[in-house]
Design an enzyme around this catalytic site. Sequence first.
Site, PDB file in Angstrom:
ATOM      1  N   GLY A 144     -21.262 -45.454 -12.037  1.00 20.51           N
ATOM      2  CA  GLY A 144     -20.175 -45.062 -11.402  1.00 20.51           C
ATOM      3  C   GLY A 144     -20.477 -43.661 -10.877  1.00 20.51           C
ATOM      4  N   GLU A 182      -8.669 -26.669  -2.020  1.00 17.66           N
ATOM      5  CA  GLU A 182      -9.893 -27.075  -1.577  1.00 17.66           C
ATOM      6  C   GLU A 182     -10.099 -26.980  -0.117  1.00 17.66           C
ATOM      7  OE1 GLU A 182     -11.388 -29.870  -5.063  1.00 17.66           O
ATOM      8  OE2 GLU A 182     -10.441 -30.864  -3.717  1.00 17.66           O
ATOM      9  N   HIS A 231      -4.557 -30.542 -14.325  1.00  9.91           N
ATOM     10  CA  HIS A 231      -5.121 -29.353 -14.437  1.00  9.91           C
ATOM     11  C   HIS A 231      -4.270 -28.135 -14.353  1.00  9.91           C
ATOM     12  CE1 HIS A 231      -8.472 -31.726 -13.813  1.00  9.91           C
ATOM     13  NE2 HIS A 231      -8.692 -31.848 -12.738  1.00  9.91           N
ATOM     14  N   ARG A 252      -1.816 -16.184 -10.625  1.00 10.31           N
ATOM     15  CA  ARG A 252      -1.352 -14.975  -9.984  1.00 10.31           C
ATOM     16  C   ARG A 252      -0.001 -14.397 -10.787  1.00 10.31           C
ATOM     17  NH1 ARG A 252      -2.565 -11.959  -5.133  1.00 10.31           N
ATOM     18  NH2 ARG A 252      -4.193 -13.700  -4.841  1.00 10.31           N
TER      19      ARG A 252
HETATM   20  C1  BG6 Z   1     -10.597 -33.631 -10.034  1.00  9.48           C
HETATM   21  C2  BG6 Z   1     -10.016 -34.072  -8.909  1.00  9.48           C
HETATM   22  O1  BG6 Z   1     -10.298 -33.589 -11.459  1.00  9.48           O
HETATM   23  O2  BG6 Z   1     -10.814 -32.154 -10.026  1.00  9.48           O
HETATM   24  C3  BG6 Z   1     -10.522 -33.826  -7.623  1.00  9.48           C
HETATM   25  O3  BG6 Z   1      -9.884 -35.515  -9.491  1.00  9.48           O
HETATM   26  C4  BG6 Z   1     -10.875 -32.457  -7.577  1.00  9.48           C
HETATM   27  O4  BG6 Z   1      -9.749 -34.265  -6.856  1.00  9.48           O
HETATM   28  C5  BG6 Z   1     -11.532 -31.902  -8.814  1.00  9.48           C
HETATM   29  O5  BG6 Z   1     -11.504 -32.206  -6.425  1.00  9.48           O
HETATM   30  C6  BG6 Z   1     -11.562 -30.385  -8.545  1.00  9.48           C
HETATM   31  O6  BG6 Z   1     -12.540 -29.921  -9.639  1.00  9.48           O
HETATM   32  P1  BG6 Z   1     -13.455 -28.596  -9.373  1.00  9.48           P
HETATM   33  O7  BG6 Z   1     -13.957 -28.484 -10.830  1.00  9.48           O
HETATM   34  O8  BG6 Z   1     -14.422 -29.027  -8.450  1.00  9.48           O
HETATM   35  O9  BG6 Z   1     -12.383 -27.751  -9.159  1.00  9.48           O
END
Ligand code: BG6
Length: 494
Positions: A15, A217, A241, A349
């Site tokens: 994968g 992002e 996260h 922040r």
């Molecule tokens: C992942 C998400 O857990 O974290 C993604 O599934 C995201 O969508 C990614 O892009 C971001 O991780 P990093 O470490 O690149 O900020």
Amino acid sequence: KFETPYVFVVFGASGDLAKKKIYPTLWWLFRDNLLPVNIKFVGYARSDLTVCKLRESFEKFCKVRETEKCAFDDFIKKCSYIQGQYDTSDGFQRLQSSIDDFQKESHDQAVNRLYYLALPPAVFNVVSTELKKNCMDRGDSWTRVIIEKPFGHDLKSSCELSTHLAQLFKEDQIYRIDHYLGKEMVQNLMVMRFGNRILAPSWNRDHIASVMISFKEDFGTGGRAGYFDTAGIIRDVMQNHLMQILTLVAMEKPASLNAEDIRDEKVKVLKACKVVELKDVVVGQYVANPDFDHPEASQGYKDDKSVPADSTTPTYALAVLHINNERWEGVPFFLRCGKALNEKKAEVRIQFKEVSGDIYPSGELKRSELVMRVQPNEAVYMKLMTKKPGMGFGVEETELDLTYNNRFKDVRLPDAYERLFLEVFMGSQINFVRTDELEYAWRILTPVLEELEKKKIQPVQYKFGSRGPTEGDDLMQKYGFIFTGTYKWVAPKL
Ligand code: BG6
């Protein structure tokens, strides 16, 4: 004495995650001599592969330097591959006998086992059941299981999954990975808070106006839209996260650095968090913006063929969370995340309240902010007021700046996965999500997710490369967040 043998088995070896993250991480740890000497890496998947083909799939992500070519060959020599089904015992029995052979080679020392389940949710239950049936240690070594999100789709399915796992493994064998917990700045949060007397007294509702945890992002869902559409940004990023970061910002000081003490405090914060209401959420979905300079920008989210035309899946979300305890009552926590925005940035922040009894001309003093920049350009900086340098008497905004690649020039910051893998080897669960933690995190967001889906709430459209829906800014403002736009932190040039 012969070195203790270890086996690291990657389920789902063919994968995306395996090739982009797991194998490269194993290689970097191996290259830096951080892994046990007597180790084997076994890939397991249904596809008809060989080690050679596996190598081809992940080598380009390993960033092997010219001088490391021999070491990389040594790494590959430690890799093997088992082609097997996920829902029958045969492959698992072959895995078990290969571990037995390894034990014999190792002067009959029992093999410690790490099983990494990088699998689609549909096969998760069968694989874990087969593992338990066929591949466990015999009491003279240990077995640890690393699992990747999604940990369920909502509170109910997540609890079902946890119950299933609890029937098979003990809590100290389960390592739910949230790679944000492996990031330098996220790990620094506790040190900043509990290692500095100067911050501790002001870390509460008396001094803090709001907390913003934001994840942006500057690219879209790329090749992952099929998966993403079943999840959406709230499940993909916020529930895990951002919520993890929130607990580290808001928790009380743990009794010790012991994993259970820390996780107990995180759970208390989650318990005190009110369930998010729809009025406190803004969702958005990006649309094409051909004028924006990015290869993906001419495609909106729904232009991707794997996304249904009527999808209401959010690619942006802002949620306001309220923690009902003595420290935080009345302080809004903004969790904001989005794809296809104007920049790539993750930060925490802390916006402080105004000074009382202001003696300066109205509007000159701006709120102080403590910013922990998670990525890119790790930094901690404090935005504050100083006297304008020179003859004048005026004031201006500036910062106390701890930019990592300036202050810690020669330190290589390891990738989040590198740290977390090592922690599994060491048996440290500090940075892994405990079962009750997961349950309380889902409790906070599940009702609003269901409401969004049931009512088919239309996300606000925002252009690829923009700041996201202005409705997000409005909601934050309503809760007292002040953005003056008079200051911008610029990462210092080296
Ligand atoms: C992942 C998400 O857990 O974290 C993604 O599934 C995201 O969508 C990614 O892009 C971001 O991780 P990093 O470490 O690149 O900020």
